[in-house]
Design a protein around this motif. Structure first.
Motif, PDB file in Angstrom:
ATOM      1  N   GLY A 198      51.300 -69.246  -4.542  1.00  0.00           N
ATOM      2  CA  GLY A 198      51.170 -67.853  -4.132  1.00  0.00           C
ATOM      3  C   GLY A 198      51.126 -67.652  -2.637  1.00  0.00           C
ATOM      4  O   GLY A 198      50.678 -66.601  -2.163  1.00  0.00           O
ATOM      5  N   MET A 199      51.607 -68.629  -1.878  1.00  0.00           N
ATOM      6  CA  MET A 199      51.604 -68.494  -0.413  1.00  0.00           C
ATOM      7  C   MET A 199      52.725 -67.568   0.033  1.00  0.00           C
ATOM      8  O   MET A 199      53.817 -67.604  -0.533  1.00  0.00           O
ATOM      9  CB  MET A 199      51.762 -69.873   0.235  1.00  0.00           C
ATOM     10  N   PRO A 200      52.503 -66.729   1.035  1.00  0.00           N
ATOM     11  CA  PRO A 200      53.552 -65.810   1.497  1.00  0.00           C
ATOM     12  C   PRO A 200      54.622 -66.571   2.270  1.00  0.00           C
ATOM     13  O   PRO A 200      54.364 -67.653   2.816  1.00  0.00           O
ATOM     14  CB  PRO A 200      52.798 -64.844   2.408  1.00  0.00           C
ATOM     15  N   PRO A 201      55.823 -66.009   2.355  1.00  0.00           N
ATOM     16  CA  PRO A 201      56.865 -66.634   3.173  1.00  0.00           C
ATOM     17  C   PRO A 201      56.446 -66.665   4.641  1.00  0.00           C
ATOM     18  O   PRO A 201      55.778 -65.753   5.125  1.00  0.00           O
ATOM     19  CB  PRO A 201      58.081 -65.726   2.958  1.00  0.00           C
ATOM     20  N   TRP A 256      65.215 -63.581   6.237  1.00  0.00           N
ATOM     21  CA  TRP A 256      64.251 -63.955   7.276  1.00  0.00           C
ATOM     22  C   TRP A 256      62.887 -64.108   6.616  1.00  0.00           C
ATOM     23  O   TRP A 256      62.179 -63.146   6.371  1.00  0.00           O
ATOM     24  CB  TRP A 256      64.245 -62.899   8.357  1.00  0.00           C
ATOM     25  N   GLY A 257      62.520 -65.349   6.369  1.00  0.00           N
ATOM     26  CA  GLY A 257      61.287 -65.702   5.686  1.00  0.00           C
ATOM     27  C   GLY A 257      61.539 -66.907   4.803  1.00  0.00           C
ATOM     28  O   GLY A 257      62.496 -66.932   4.030  1.00  0.00           O
ATOM     29  N   ALA A 259      62.929 -69.507   9.231  1.00  0.00           N
ATOM     30  CA  ALA A 259      61.820 -69.155  10.119  1.00  0.00           C
ATOM     31  C   ALA A 259      62.243 -69.489  11.541  1.00  0.00           C
ATOM     32  O   ALA A 259      62.905 -70.510  11.778  1.00  0.00           O
ATOM     33  CB  ALA A 259      60.556 -69.921   9.747  1.00  0.00           C
ATOM     34  N   ILE A 260      61.874 -68.645  12.475  1.00  0.00           N
ATOM     35  CA  ILE A 260      62.191 -68.856  13.889  1.00  0.00           C
ATOM     36  C   ILE A 260      61.140 -69.761  14.522  1.00  0.00           C
ATOM     37  O   ILE A 260      59.932 -69.562  14.325  1.00  0.00           O
ATOM     38  CB  ILE A 260      62.291 -67.518  14.628  1.00  0.00           C
ATOM     39  N   GLY A 282      62.345 -60.135   6.469  1.00  0.00           N
ATOM     40  CA  GLY A 282      62.616 -59.629   5.127  1.00  0.00           C
ATOM     41  C   GLY A 282      64.036 -59.139   4.949  1.00  0.00           C
ATOM     42  O   GLY A 282      64.449 -58.819   3.837  1.00  0.00           O
ATOM     43  N   THR A 283      64.807 -59.082   6.044  1.00  0.00           N
ATOM     44  CA  THR A 283      66.210 -58.696   5.984  1.00  0.00           C
ATOM     45  C   THR A 283      67.076 -59.955   6.124  1.00  0.00           C
ATOM     46  O   THR A 283      66.564 -61.078   6.131  1.00  0.00           O
ATOM     47  CB  THR A 283      66.545 -57.673   7.071  1.00  0.00           C
ATOM     48  N   THR A 284      68.384 -59.773   6.265  1.00  0.00           N
ATOM     49  CA  THR A 284      69.292 -60.926   6.306  1.00  0.00           C
ATOM     50  C   THR A 284      70.139 -60.905   7.588  1.00  0.00           C
ATOM     51  O   THR A 284      71.292 -60.508   7.565  1.00  0.00           O
ATOM     52  CB  THR A 284      70.211 -60.944   5.074  1.00  0.00           C
TER      53      THR A 284
END
Length: 242
Positions: free
Chosen positions: A71-74, A60-61, A149-150, A39-41
């Motif tokens: 409506g799918m989450p990251p 990050w996401g 995404a990692i 959620g950060t950069t």
């Protein structure tokens, strides 16, 4: 929250480790970061189709546009077992490969209310290069379909005691190849499956529970503390980020 990373070095140090002579974006250094959550950069490294080397900060996401409408989450990680061919990530293997430089990551073991954080880094304490895929486009607004995404794989050897998943970590030479615009998607998938650094290249140890709060930061978070008598198996704890 599991699997946070650290980036305590400067962009210049990361690009020197990967073997680049220079890169655009070196001014994005900021402060050393010892507790970076999704959620950060965070900083990442990538190359444009013309081969130019870049340092950027990216969310990050990741989720594609069609996933937004559903409506799918990251997604904050991409499992190698499905990511290269699945609808969600497959396009990124062709033109969205990036590297997240890091100095280590965290995982947790134990039951709720008794969780022990662990810090995992290279045994020689050099920078590591995490394979990642991103919707990073120079012609697109950063808030429109971007994010990363990692890439993750099953843990091996003793590392599975800390968690059953781990990020794909490349050597500097393999990280540079992963970013090569000429590398095909199938070759990139094969790299991610077989070229990740082995467990014996790493060390891991328990650290302070201060890392549990994402707002905490500072070098004290990666200092070792006394271990608990036993390490609960990774399967006893909820699935982590990696």
């Amino acid at each position: 929250m599991c699997g946070r990373i650290t980036q305590r070095r400067t962009p210049a140090e990361y690009i020197a480790e990967i073997g680049w002579d220079s890169a655009d974006g070196l001014e994005l250094a900021g402060q050393p970061a010892y507790n970076i959550p999704p959620g950060t950069t965070p900083l990442l490294l990538h190359r444009l189709p013309d081969g130019a080397c870049h340092v950027d900060r990216l969310h990050w996401g990741y989720r594609p546009r069609w996933a937004v409408s559903k409506g799918m989450p990251p997604a904050i990680n991409a499992r190698i077992e499905k990511a290269a061919t699945g609808r969600f990530f497959a396009p990124l293997w062709r033109e969205g490969r990036v590297i997240v430089p890091a100095d280590g990551w965290y995982e947790w073991t134990g039951k709720p209310g008794q969780k022990m954080p662990w810090y995992i880094r290279l045994a020689n304490d050099r920078p590591m290069f995490l394979a990642a895929i991103a919707g990073l486009r120079p012609d697109r607004d950063p808030d429109n379909g971007c994010g990363f995404a990692i890439v993750t794989e099953a843990a091996d050897a003793g590392m599975v005691d800390v968690h059953d998943r781990r990020p794909v970590v490349f050597s500097a030479a393999d990280a540079a190849l992963w970013l090569d615009p000429e590398l095909g998607a199938e070759q990139a998938e094969q790299m991610a499956r077989v070229m990740s650094r082995p467990a014996e290249d790493f060390t891991w140890y328990p650290v302070s529970t201060q890392v549990n709060r994402a707002g905490n930061d500072g070098p004290g978070l990666i200092e070792p503390v006394a271990a608990t008598p036993t390490i609960p198996p990774a399967t006893d704890s909820p699935p982590g980020l990696f």
